[in-house]
Design an enzyme around this catalytic site. Sequence first.
Site, short mmCIF file in Angstrom:
data_model
loop_
_atom_site.label_atom_id
_atom_site.label_comp_id
_atom_site.label_asym_id
_atom_site.label_seq_id
_atom_site.Cartn_x
_atom_site.Cartn_y
_atom_site.Cartn_z
N SER A 28 -4.41 -5.11 -1.45
CA SER A 28 -3.81 -6.35 -1.95
C SER A 28 -2.47 -6.59 -1.24
O SER A 28 -2.21 -5.98 -0.19
CB SER A 28 -3.62 -6.26 -3.47
N ASN A 29 -1.63 -7.43 -1.78
CA ASN A 29 -0.31 -7.68 -1.19
C ASN A 29 0.70 -7.88 -2.33
O ASN A 29 0.34 -7.84 -3.50
CB ASN A 29 -0.35 -8.88 -0.25
#
Length: 419
Positions: free
Chosen positions: A220-221
């Site tokens: 993810s980020n």
Amino acid sequence: MWEVSGGPARTPMLEGKQVVVGVTGGIAAYKAAEVVSRLRQLGAEVHVIMTRAATQLVGPLTFQTLSGNPVLTDLFAEPKRWNVEHIALADRADLLLIVPATANILGKLASGIADDYLSTTVMATAAPVVLAPAMHHRMWQNPVVQENVQRLRRLGYEIIEPEHGRLASGGVGMGRLPDPPVIVEAVVRLLGGRRDLDGLKVLVTAGPTRERLDPVRYLSNFSSGKMGYALAAAACRRGAQVILISGPVVLEPPTGVELVAVESAEEMAAEVRRRVGEVKVVVMAAAVADYRPAEPSTRKLKRGPDELALRLVPNADILASLRTQKKDLFLVGFAAETEDLVANARAKLERKHLDLICANRVDLPGCGFGSDTNALTLIDRRGRVVEIPLQDKLKVAHAVWDHVVRMLAEDGGGCLPDP
Ligand code: CTP
């Protein structure tokens, strides 16, 4: 919206509002005449105060005629209506707007100097004060002026940033007064009467996506979703019907917004494509993962002695595919950049056939992922570059919608509901 874009007024948005317009001695003073005229068309009662220098550039009679009220210039003149006139006006004002605001008035307000009608009225008012600076670009960039602007912003003054463009001096640079509709929009927004997205349906995406590796792990980020949620909230407050397609975040959905929760880029793509037929505007604020694991495991990956290589496959670019799906969409993208901001963002705007791109310097303090504030550079398909300075994300969101509204009006459609 209708009124601001020059069409027939449906409801006078500023009915019953008292707006004091201060005009100072910049060459853009003539544009203040149109601002006064538009405010009156929207139902506001307008009182104009001119500085001595402003009266050298535009005759007070122009403003008297357009406002329908006597123009105030001399602090010591015989009171025309009230006793201590500047105090009475400061009390009655729902909002005070200075257009154009010269470097001189910015300096005076930032240092507490009250030596004429306008500066004493500003000092005496409890109403919101909006400043629309306009000056030569080197004056605007002067560190003292910039410091004054920062100070005024911290003190709660609302600043309408000047634009980049042709200046009265013949040069080109930052310092041009925005067009009167943009200034009037800001007034309407601050007076709480703005419903300029009434009848418009929009789709906003927000947050990160999660790309599963196994049942307990994902790629993810750091996106928090705050910018996308602020965009959805701002649109909703301005009357739009909002579909918010959100990756996993810890935020409360804004009241009045339809929330569609998704996890992965593929789920987000499917939901966007399913709903896009209903809307006129799409704002892709989500930080969509560009890649996903090629073979996500259905069982938890076990620790082993060897290196582990992950094979990733690209996710479809949701935004880039939308123009082909629906031609007349108004498409807004985001570009998270750490260098060559304008050039990189402009390339994305063209590659993805966007109307507007919001470029985000994610490496600067106070900007981007997780922060409550942000600063953006807007680049539109007409080649305009507009800086939105560092401020609360909700204010940034309103500035983005201001630009969208302006472009829709320029395109001739206004905020018409889809047929
Ligand atoms: N976007 C999208 N679908 C993707 C990736 C991104 O719709 N699979 C959207 C984002 O929501 C954003 C815009 O495209 O509005 C720009 O995304 P960004 O990742 O900055 O740009 P890329 O085109 O992926 O280029 P790069 O990563 O090389 O900077």
